[in-house]
Design a protein around this motif. Sequence first.
Motif, PDB file in Angstrom:
ATOM      1  N   ALA A 122      41.048  49.196  45.707  1.00 41.74           N
ATOM      2  CA  ALA A 122      42.174  49.086  44.767  1.00 41.74           C
ATOM      3  C   ALA A 122      42.475  47.621  44.471  1.00 41.74           C
ATOM      4  CB  ALA A 122      43.402  49.785  45.339  1.00 41.74           C
ATOM      5  N   ALA A 123      42.466  46.786  45.502  1.00 36.00           N
ATOM      6  CA  ALA A 123      42.713  45.353  45.295  1.00 36.00           C
ATOM      7  C   ALA A 123      41.595  44.714  44.486  1.00 36.00           C
ATOM      8  CB  ALA A 123      42.849  44.660  46.648  1.00 36.00           C
ATOM      9  N   PHE A 124      40.360  45.134  44.764  1.00 33.54           N
ATOM     10  CA  PHE A 124      39.243  44.593  43.997  1.00 33.54           C
ATOM     11  C   PHE A 124      39.351  45.001  42.530  1.00 33.54           C
ATOM     12  CE2 PHE A 124      34.872  44.835  42.312  1.00 33.54           C
ATOM     13  CZ  PHE A 124      34.502  43.514  42.472  1.00 33.54           C
ATOM     14  N   ALA A 125      39.673  46.267  42.274  1.00 35.51           N
ATOM     15  CA  ALA A 125      39.824  46.731  40.892  1.00 35.51           C
ATOM     16  C   ALA A 125      40.916  45.949  40.180  1.00 35.51           C
ATOM     17  CB  ALA A 125      40.127  48.223  40.870  1.00 35.51           C
ATOM     18  N   ARG A 126      41.994  45.699  40.896  1.00 38.95           N
ATOM     19  CA  ARG A 126      43.137  44.984  40.294  1.00 38.95           C
ATOM     20  C   ARG A 126      42.718  43.627  39.729  1.00 38.95           C
ATOM     21  NH1 ARG A 126      45.776  41.855  38.182  1.00 38.95           N
ATOM     22  NH2 ARG A 126      47.854  41.021  38.680  1.00 38.95           N
ATOM     23  N   VAL A 127      41.959  42.862  40.501  1.00 38.41           N
ATOM     24  CA  VAL A 127      41.638  41.501  40.076  1.00 38.41           C
ATOM     25  C   VAL A 127      40.323  41.441  39.300  1.00 38.41           C
ATOM     26  CG1 VAL A 127      40.428  40.826  42.210  1.00 38.41           C
ATOM     27  CG2 VAL A 127      41.632  39.094  40.835  1.00 38.41           C
ATOM     28  N   ALA A 128      39.369  42.297  39.647  1.00 36.84           N
ATOM     29  CA  ALA A 128      38.054  42.218  38.996  1.00 36.84           C
ATOM     30  C   ALA A 128      38.099  42.669  37.547  1.00 36.84           C
ATOM     31  CB  ALA A 128      37.033  43.049  39.771  1.00 36.84           C
ATOM     32  N   THR A 129      39.061  43.536  37.184  1.00 40.84           N
ATOM     33  CA  THR A 129      39.169  43.911  35.777  1.00 40.84           C
ATOM     34  C   THR A 129      39.538  42.701  34.920  1.00 40.84           C
ATOM     35  OG1 THR A 129      41.428  44.675  36.246  1.00 40.84           O
ATOM     36  CG2 THR A 129      39.703  46.353  36.103  1.00 40.84           C
TER      37      THR A 129
ATOM     38  N   ILE B 259      45.310  34.785  28.988  1.00 40.95           N
ATOM     39  CA  ILE B 259      46.133  35.789  29.666  1.00 40.95           C
ATOM     40  C   ILE B 259      45.398  36.356  30.871  1.00 40.95           C
ATOM     41  CG2 ILE B 259      47.235  38.040  29.411  1.00 40.95           C
ATOM     42  CD1 ILE B 259      48.712  35.793  27.992  1.00 40.95           C
ATOM     43  N   GLN B 260      44.100  36.635  30.721  1.00 41.06           N
ATOM     44  CA  GLN B 260      43.326  37.181  31.837  1.00 41.06           C
ATOM     45  C   GLN B 260      43.245  36.183  32.991  1.00 41.06           C
ATOM     46  OE1 GLN B 260      42.633  40.418  31.480  1.00 41.06           O
ATOM     47  NE2 GLN B 260      43.495  40.139  29.428  1.00 41.06           N
ATOM     48  N   CYS B 261      42.997  34.927  32.658  1.00 42.82           N
ATOM     49  CA  CYS B 261      42.871  33.912  33.711  1.00 42.82           C
ATOM     50  C   CYS B 261      44.198  33.682  34.430  1.00 42.82           C
ATOM     51  CB  CYS B 261      42.352  32.607  33.109  1.00 42.82           C
ATOM     52  SG  CYS B 261      40.647  32.738  32.513  1.00 42.82           S
ATOM     53  N   LEU B 262      45.283  33.665  33.676  1.00 45.45           N
ATOM     54  CA  LEU B 262      46.598  33.522  34.305  1.00 45.45           C
ATOM     55  C   LEU B 262      46.906  34.727  35.185  1.00 45.45           C
ATOM     56  CD1 LEU B 262      48.643  32.045  31.323  1.00 45.45           C
ATOM     57  CD2 LEU B 262      47.896  30.844  33.402  1.00 45.45           C
ATOM     58  N   ASP B 263      46.449  35.910  34.772  1.00 43.40           N
ATOM     59  CA  ASP B 263      46.681  37.094  35.593  1.00 43.40           C
ATOM     60  C   ASP B 263      45.892  37.028  36.894  1.00 43.40           C
ATOM     61  OD1 ASP B 263      47.938  39.640  35.981  1.00 43.40           O
ATOM     62  OD2 ASP B 263      46.007  40.573  35.580  1.00 43.40           O
ATOM     63  N   VAL B 264      44.693  36.460  36.843  1.00 45.11           N
ATOM     64  CA  VAL B 264      43.930  36.273  38.081  1.00 45.11           C
ATOM     65  C   VAL B 264      44.692  35.349  39.022  1.00 45.11           C
ATOM     66  CG1 VAL B 264      41.812  35.324  39.071  1.00 45.11           C
ATOM     67  CG2 VAL B 264      41.688  36.735  37.008  1.00 45.11           C
ATOM     68  N   LEU B 265      45.200  34.235  38.502  1.00 47.85           N
ATOM     69  CA  LEU B 265      45.979  33.325  39.351  1.00 47.85           C
ATOM     70  C   LEU B 265      47.211  34.028  39.913  1.00 47.85           C
ATOM     71  CD1 LEU B 265      45.949  29.865  37.513  1.00 47.85           C
ATOM     72  CD2 LEU B 265      44.279  30.848  39.099  1.00 47.85           C
TER      73      LEU B 265
ATOM     74  N   ALA C 198      47.594  37.244  40.478  1.00 47.51           N
ATOM     75  CA  ALA C 198      47.185  38.195  41.511  1.00 47.51           C
ATOM     76  C   ALA C 198      46.860  37.475  42.824  1.00 47.51           C
ATOM     77  CB  ALA C 198      45.976  38.998  41.029  1.00 47.51           C
ATOM     78  N   LEU C 199      46.124  36.396  42.731  1.00 46.07           N
ATOM     79  CA  LEU C 199      45.735  35.668  43.944  1.00 46.07           C
ATOM     80  C   LEU C 199      46.937  35.093  44.674  1.00 46.07           C
ATOM     81  CD1 LEU C 199      42.553  33.805  42.639  1.00 46.07           C
ATOM     82  CD2 LEU C 199      42.624  35.790  44.162  1.00 46.07           C
ATOM     83  N   SER C 200      47.964  34.690  43.932  1.00 47.03           N
ATOM     84  CA  SER C 200      49.126  34.062  44.574  1.00 47.03           C
ATOM     85  C   SER C 200      50.122  35.094  45.108  1.00 47.03           C
ATOM     86  CB  SER C 200      49.817  33.122  43.594  1.00 47.03           C
ATOM     87  OG  SER C 200      50.352  33.847  42.498  1.00 47.03           O
TER      88      SER C 200
ATOM     89  N   THR D  41      44.020  40.794  47.012  1.00 45.51           N
ATOM     90  CA  THR D  41      43.026  40.591  45.964  1.00 45.51           C
ATOM     91  C   THR D  41      42.049  39.477  46.330  1.00 45.51           C
ATOM     92  OG1 THR D  41      44.517  39.104  44.741  1.00 45.51           O
ATOM     93  CG2 THR D  41      44.576  41.443  44.167  1.00 45.51           C
ATOM     94  N   GLY D  42      42.562  38.388  46.892  1.00 43.71           N
ATOM     95  CA  GLY D  42      41.668  37.324  47.332  1.00 43.71           C
ATOM     96  C   GLY D  42      40.747  37.787  48.442  1.00 43.71           C
ATOM     97  N   ALA D  43      41.293  38.573  49.378  1.00 44.20           N
ATOM     98  CA  ALA D  43      40.468  39.112  50.460  1.00 44.20           C
ATOM     99  C   ALA D  43      39.382  40.020  49.907  1.00 44.20           C
ATOM    100  CB  ALA D  43      41.356  39.868  51.449  1.00 44.20           C
ATOM    101  N   ALA D  44      39.715  40.818  48.894  1.00 44.23           N
ATOM    102  CA  ALA D  44      38.730  41.727  48.303  1.00 44.23           C
ATOM    103  C   ALA D  44      37.607  40.960  47.622  1.00 44.23           C
ATOM    104  CB  ALA D  44      39.417  42.658  47.308  1.00 44.23           C
TER     105      ALA D  44
END
Length: 545
Positions: free
Chosen positions: A373-380, A432-438, A440-442, A447-450
């Motif tokens: 689930a965490a991987f899906a969240r950030v990898a999308t 928007i996608q890149c900011l969403d990655v940041l 999620a990671l913060s 998500t970072g662990a995944a």
Amino acid sequence: MSAADLQATRVALNQPPEFAPCDLWQADAVLREAVEREGGGGFAAQLAAYGRLAGGELHACGFDANRDRPRLRTHDRFGQRIDRVEFHPDYHRLMEAAIEAGVAALSWADPRPGAHVARAALSYLHHQADAGTSCPLTMTHAAVPVLRRAPGLAEWMGKVLARRYDPADAPLAGKRGATIGMGMTEKQGGSDVRANLTRATPLVADGEYLLTGHKWFFSAPMSDGFLVLAQAPGGLGCFLLPRWRPDGSRNAFRLMRLKDKLGDWSNASGEVEFDDAWAFRIGDEGRGVATIIEMVMLTRLDCMLGSAAEMRMALAQAIHHARHRAAFGKRLVEHALMRNVLADLALESEAATALALRVARAVDAAPRDTGEAAFARVATAVGKYWICRRAPACVNEAQECLGGNGYVEESILPRLYRQAPLNSIWEGSGNIQCLDVLRALSREPATGAALRAELESARGRDQAFDAAATALGDALAGGAVEEAGARLLVERLALALQAAVLLRAGSPVAEPFCRSRLQSGCGRALGTLPAGTEFDLPIERALPA
């Protein structure tokens, strides 16, 4: 010139045969392997049947559906307001075939393990026949988790999951099936939906509202219902706004015009005004973004799939042309530089398809596995940024392989080229996608662990990958990333994730992918694979001769 000589010039020589009909499933070993690897093999028979249909009848339908664009009829001949969009019959055939095959509902209607992977493959196959119809199909599929939040919308759920296409403009009760559109964007806000001005006024009945305002982009305006965001007394809310009210009367929204878009011609997008339009709230007031976010994540996956499908069709067209066209004394595919280009396109296409199907597996497993689930969240978000960004360059490179023949409308390449930028813009641009990655990671450490776990799973197979994985691991463990560096981080993540999937799969293109993408750096032009690369293998793997 004699009559015989003149007649000889009228013979079409040195031209490739028609590409279609083509079995898009059997011709695509990369897709078949990815479906099996990611758990969707139990649906292979359904995918094989749709691959034949998509590469035959539906491929032909796509040309007419795009040539004869949708038309808006605001009034009937008696002056009554109808707000109806009219389409070429082949648009309806494309929608009918896709919905009956499960492109919009397989994940939910047949929820066996691997259903999301199989549905993703169906979407990938359909997109190669026609990209425009993928828009309402995607939104109908992605709306289901949102609709499930409201028990009072059971009838809507039943019609969405029925796998029956019913294009009639009629109240829901009399329809065999239903499709869902979406309206979030307003003139003043764009991606900043919290700046929306559309107002939702509650009625006496719980959950019922009247909406007043506008939407600058109203996606798939011919749909039966729409998920929209509007400002309720308690903050931004998510609402289902139907074309027809529950009492059978026409709802109070007006289609002002259809957008004159660069591409996506078979599909309609519009501008709409609400004038006390009836809607039903889903979730709590003030939680509109949180309510609709699962739909957004699923549409991001389909953006990845669509861009990968466009790369795939463009690549197949380029290889087909190069195998049959001769220049300077030999077939195009026999020229070393052309083989470099085609092989490089094949690497890019396989990596895009492999990552998209890997993310589909994560979505499939997310309800049962928190790591997935965490991987899906950030990898999308990672995948949407990178794969959608690569599509225009890949389609253009394939177009160039055909020369002038790839620039005329009888070829599918101009349509693919117009379509290619859409997915990087729709549902949040690259920033928007890149900011969403940041974000999620913060905010979501899982998500970072995944991501680190995904990279670690492929270690020890390639030196260039191991070095990239180590550097990314350090970056992910190093704390916050500056906003200005977000694109570079996400690009590096995407390339490493693609490499990890290829390496674990044992793909024969994994080593040249790592050598060209991870060892040689980013931002390279296509057709610049290092000397000594085996060109023929990825080309043959992409499209068997």
